[in-house]
Scaffold this motif. Structure first.
Motif, PDB file in Angstrom:
ATOM      1  N   VAL A  91      -5.883  14.583 -16.425  1.00  0.00           N
ATOM      2  CA  VAL A  91      -5.413  13.121 -16.843  1.00  0.00           C
ATOM      3  C   VAL A  91      -5.170  12.905 -18.446  1.00  0.00           C
ATOM      4  O   VAL A  91      -4.101  12.543 -18.925  1.00  0.00           O
ATOM      5  CB  VAL A  91      -6.320  12.017 -16.406  1.00  0.00           C
ATOM      6  N   CYS A 125      -6.431  10.748  -3.658  1.00  0.00           N
ATOM      7  CA  CYS A 125      -5.515  11.702  -2.903  1.00  0.00           C
ATOM      8  C   CYS A 125      -5.548  13.207  -2.961  1.00  0.00           C
ATOM      9  O   CYS A 125      -5.708  14.012  -2.195  1.00  0.00           O
ATOM     10  CB  CYS A 125      -3.974  11.232  -3.018  1.00  0.00           C
ATOM     11  N   LEU A 126      -5.378  13.458  -4.382  1.00  0.00           N
ATOM     12  CA  LEU A 126      -5.482  14.815  -4.893  1.00  0.00           C
ATOM     13  C   LEU A 126      -6.797  15.649  -4.254  1.00  0.00           C
ATOM     14  O   LEU A 126      -6.709  16.779  -3.791  1.00  0.00           O
ATOM     15  CB  LEU A 126      -5.387  15.167  -6.309  1.00  0.00           C
ATOM     16  N   ILE A 127      -7.926  15.004  -4.648  1.00  0.00           N
ATOM     17  CA  ILE A 127      -9.257  15.752  -4.283  1.00  0.00           C
ATOM     18  C   ILE A 127      -9.249  15.763  -2.764  1.00  0.00           C
ATOM     19  O   ILE A 127      -9.334  16.896  -2.273  1.00  0.00           O
ATOM     20  CB  ILE A 127     -10.480  14.785  -4.844  1.00  0.00           C
ATOM     21  N   ILE A 148       2.416  16.392  -8.401  1.00  0.00           N
ATOM     22  CA  ILE A 148       1.615  16.057  -9.824  1.00  0.00           C
ATOM     23  C   ILE A 148       2.358  16.608 -10.885  1.00  0.00           C
ATOM     24  O   ILE A 148       2.549  16.023 -11.829  1.00  0.00           O
ATOM     25  CB  ILE A 148       0.120  16.019  -9.801  1.00  0.00           C
ATOM     26  N   MET A 185      -3.236  24.167 -12.607  1.00  0.00           N
ATOM     27  CA  MET A 185      -3.366  23.473 -11.345  1.00  0.00           C
ATOM     28  C   MET A 185      -3.653  24.226 -10.112  1.00  0.00           C
ATOM     29  O   MET A 185      -4.548  23.674  -9.088  1.00  0.00           O
ATOM     30  CB  MET A 185      -2.623  22.148 -11.296  1.00  0.00           C
ATOM     31  N   ILE A 226     -12.167  21.921  -7.655  1.00  0.00           N
ATOM     32  CA  ILE A 226     -12.421  20.788  -6.628  1.00  0.00           C
ATOM     33  C   ILE A 226     -13.220  21.348  -5.378  1.00  0.00           C
ATOM     34  O   ILE A 226     -13.898  20.699  -4.909  1.00  0.00           O
ATOM     35  CB  ILE A 226     -11.135  20.298  -6.321  1.00  0.00           C
ATOM     36  N   PHE A 265      -2.185  14.883 -19.388  1.00  0.00           N
ATOM     37  CA  PHE A 265      -0.799  14.220 -19.138  1.00  0.00           C
ATOM     38  C   PHE A 265      -0.478  13.035 -20.250  1.00  0.00           C
ATOM     39  O   PHE A 265       0.678  13.075 -20.478  1.00  0.00           O
ATOM     40  CB  PHE A 265      -1.422  13.272 -17.809  1.00  0.00           C
ATOM     41  N   LEU A 315       4.666   5.992  -8.572  1.00  0.00           N
ATOM     42  CA  LEU A 315       4.760   6.475 -10.041  1.00  0.00           C
ATOM     43  C   LEU A 315       6.146   7.037 -10.141  1.00  0.00           C
ATOM     44  O   LEU A 315       6.904   7.055 -11.328  1.00  0.00           O
ATOM     45  CB  LEU A 315       3.938   7.770 -10.147  1.00  0.00           C
ATOM     46  N   HIS A 343      -4.818   8.209  -8.640  1.00  0.00           N
ATOM     47  CA  HIS A 343      -4.210   9.006  -7.654  1.00  0.00           C
ATOM     48  C   HIS A 343      -4.799  10.519  -7.507  1.00  0.00           C
ATOM     49  O   HIS A 343      -5.224  10.968  -6.470  1.00  0.00           O
ATOM     50  CB  HIS A 343      -2.937   9.315  -7.815  1.00  0.00           C
ATOM     51  N   MET A 344      -5.315  11.089  -8.702  1.00  0.00           N
ATOM     52  CA  MET A 344      -5.751  12.379  -8.573  1.00  0.00           C
ATOM     53  C   MET A 344      -7.403  12.239  -8.343  1.00  0.00           C
ATOM     54  O   MET A 344      -7.838  13.356  -7.644  1.00  0.00           O
ATOM     55  CB  MET A 344      -5.835  12.740 -10.181  1.00  0.00           C
ATOM     56  N   HIS A 345      -8.126  11.277  -8.517  1.00  0.00           N
ATOM     57  CA  HIS A 345      -9.449  11.084  -7.966  1.00  0.00           C
ATOM     58  C   HIS A 345      -9.420  10.814  -6.653  1.00  0.00           C
ATOM     59  O   HIS A 345     -10.678  10.994  -5.891  1.00  0.00           O
ATOM     60  CB  HIS A 345     -10.069  10.041  -8.871  1.00  0.00           C
ATOM     61  N   ILE A 372      -6.762  18.373  -1.477  1.00  0.00           N
ATOM     62  CA  ILE A 372      -7.088  19.922  -1.596  1.00  0.00           C
ATOM     63  C   ILE A 372      -8.155  20.379  -0.782  1.00  0.00           C
ATOM     64  O   ILE A 372      -8.450  21.419  -0.207  1.00  0.00           O
ATOM     65  CB  ILE A 372      -7.495  20.242  -3.183  1.00  0.00           C
ATOM     66  N   LYS A 373      -9.165  19.472  -0.512  1.00  0.00           N
ATOM     67  CA  LYS A 373     -10.461  19.823   0.328  1.00  0.00           C
ATOM     68  C   LYS A 373      -9.913  19.995   1.747  1.00  0.00           C
ATOM     69  O   LYS A 373     -10.417  20.750   2.443  1.00  0.00           O
ATOM     70  CB  LYS A 373     -11.514  18.448   0.196  1.00  0.00           C
ATOM     71  N   ILE A 422       0.393  18.595  -2.618  1.00  0.00           N
ATOM     72  CA  ILE A 422       0.484  17.403  -3.688  1.00  0.00           C
ATOM     73  C   ILE A 422      -0.043  17.986  -5.375  1.00  0.00           C
ATOM     74  O   ILE A 422       0.757  17.413  -6.101  1.00  0.00           O
ATOM     75  CB  ILE A 422      -1.089  16.747  -3.411  1.00  0.00           C
ATOM     76  N   ARG A 460      -5.668   1.008  -1.035  1.00  0.00           N
ATOM     77  CA  ARG A 460      -6.230   0.550  -2.143  1.00  0.00           C
ATOM     78  C   ARG A 460      -7.436  -0.563  -2.096  1.00  0.00           C
ATOM     79  O   ARG A 460      -7.002  -1.493  -1.437  1.00  0.00           O
ATOM     80  CB  ARG A 460      -5.013   0.252  -3.183  1.00  0.00           C
ATOM     81  N   CYS A 487       0.905   6.614  -3.913  1.00  0.00           N
ATOM     82  CA  CYS A 487       1.105   6.578  -5.276  1.00  0.00           C
ATOM     83  C   CYS A 487       2.174   7.438  -6.056  1.00  0.00           C
ATOM     84  O   CYS A 487       2.806   6.923  -6.744  1.00  0.00           O
ATOM     85  CB  CYS A 487      -0.374   7.330  -5.976  1.00  0.00           C
ATOM     86  N   ASN A 541      -0.548   5.817 -16.128  1.00  0.00           N
ATOM     87  CA  ASN A 541      -1.655   6.606 -16.395  1.00  0.00           C
ATOM     88  C   ASN A 541      -2.917   6.287 -15.628  1.00  0.00           C
ATOM     89  O   ASN A 541      -3.610   6.931 -15.091  1.00  0.00           O
ATOM     90  CB  ASN A 541      -1.979   6.552 -17.777  1.00  0.00           C
ATOM     91  N   MET A 576      -2.754   4.650 -12.615  1.00  0.00           N
ATOM     92  CA  MET A 576      -2.207   5.049 -11.240  1.00  0.00           C
ATOM     93  C   MET A 576      -2.443   6.695 -11.269  1.00  0.00           C
ATOM     94  O   MET A 576      -2.921   6.880 -10.016  1.00  0.00           O
ATOM     95  CB  MET A 576      -1.043   4.427 -10.891  1.00  0.00           C
ATOM     96  N   LEU A 577      -1.883   7.280 -12.024  1.00  0.00           N
ATOM     97  CA  LEU A 577      -2.092   8.817 -11.645  1.00  0.00           C
ATOM     98  C   LEU A 577      -3.495   9.131 -11.742  1.00  0.00           C
ATOM     99  O   LEU A 577      -4.245   9.765 -10.891  1.00  0.00           O
ATOM    100  CB  LEU A 577      -1.420   9.597 -13.155  1.00  0.00           C
ATOM    101  N   ASP A 578      -4.456   8.614 -12.784  1.00  0.00           N
ATOM    102  CA  ASP A 578      -6.080   8.978 -12.818  1.00  0.00           C
ATOM    103  C   ASP A 578      -6.523   8.571 -11.139  1.00  0.00           C
ATOM    104  O   ASP A 578      -7.358   9.470 -10.854  1.00  0.00           O
ATOM    105  CB  ASP A 578      -6.461   7.853 -13.853  1.00  0.00           C
ATOM    106  N   VAL A 582     -10.487  17.026 -13.220  1.00  0.00           N
ATOM    107  CA  VAL A 582      -9.297  15.900 -13.083  1.00  0.00           C
ATOM    108  C   VAL A 582      -9.073  14.979 -14.146  1.00  0.00           C
ATOM    109  O   VAL A 582      -8.014  14.746 -14.579  1.00  0.00           O
ATOM    110  CB  VAL A 582      -9.678  14.929 -11.856  1.00  0.00           C
ATOM    111  N   ASN A 603       0.615  -1.294   0.005  1.00  0.00           N
ATOM    112  CA  ASN A 603      -0.090   0.001  -0.067  1.00  0.00           C
ATOM    113  C   ASN A 603       0.921   1.293   0.180  1.00  0.00           C
ATOM    114  O   ASN A 603       0.400   2.374   0.684  1.00  0.00           O
ATOM    115  CB  ASN A 603      -0.875   0.030   1.286  1.00  0.00           C
TER     116      ASN A 603
END
Lengths: 100, 100, 100, 100
Positions: free
Chosen positions: D93, B76-78, B92, D73, D81, D96, A51, B72-74, B81-82, B88, B15, A47, B66, B68-70, D89, A44
């Protein structure tokens, strides 16, 4: 002596034992990196850390490809052009596009 | 719930079993492709044929990255940011440059 | 006839008028794309729309490079190898790395 | 304040005069590089020298794209977001992949 020939309808390239050993050592190193990434997923790991490893593997693959292309051009390409076979030029232009 | 946290100073990402299985299946496929390339070298296969395989491996690696990035962004990133953590974003942007 | 030679210490390549016109037309098209991006910035157009245009320009540049490399290999490379000058091979391997 | 909005069905991004000037200066520099390449073709300059210039232009384009993505970003992405709009998002991607 010809470096490239066909045996049983399969194109072959005669490589020195040293060159084969060098390429296989590098391929094994990338397989090691890949197994490292598998372990990271099982554990785990974050990411971004995974990457960054994948981008390092990408660079290793390109580095092996560049090494092989260099050898390919200094042997097969020169040999073929001297024999008047120019199809190999188009083959290399295609490789150029594939790795862009 | 937090998808990303630190455990014993190592950043982790939770995950689903399905996601882990999917990534590991893809990594195993690339390791299979790598072993195929090793066999090609042992059998003295023609450079261009080996290089085409290496370019396919390169594409597989990028495709896993790609995916994993997708994810990751949906996640960890979200989430970050919240919570007002914007570091982060720079992470990226750096990944973007690494895979260019 | 030699396609490549040196004049006043500058290496030159003799190109047909048709080839020169073709390359310059493509370069003008990219300059047109670049001016289009400038206009987008002046009009405050959305980042993603601008970035998609920049990626199209990137592809156009690579396409011009591939066209020139193809011509370079079918003329200068073949000519030099036939004359026993192999330095050009290293030059092309370097280009391969630059465009990766 | 919103950095991104729609005006007459066109998505816009409000940029500071400084940011606009910075991007336009860089775009003008690339247009200058492109005109330099045109001149090289007109003067029959050697392929490898032209191709090295094209690879430099390729790097300049990517550098402008990275600069704009970084800004995109840190503004549009974060803003969207926070407002619960996650479509951006997927947009990133896709970018990218386009620049890989």
């Amino acid at each position: 002596m010809n470096c490239c020939k066909e045996e049983n309808n399969i194109k072959v390239k005669l490589r020195s034992e040293e060159e084969k050993k060098n390429i296989i050592t590098r391929l094994n190193r990338v397989i090691g990196q890949m197994n490292g990434v598998k372990k990271m997923i099982e554990e785990n790991r974050y990411c971004d850390d995974v990457l960054i490893q994948l981008s390092a593997i990408d660079k290793s693959i390109k580095s092996i490809a560049n090494l092989m292309l260099d050898s390919h051009m200094h042997t097969c390409l020169i040999e073929n052009i001297k024999q008047g076979n120019y199809d190999i030029v188009d083959e290399i232009v295609e490789l150029f596009k594939r790795f862009q």
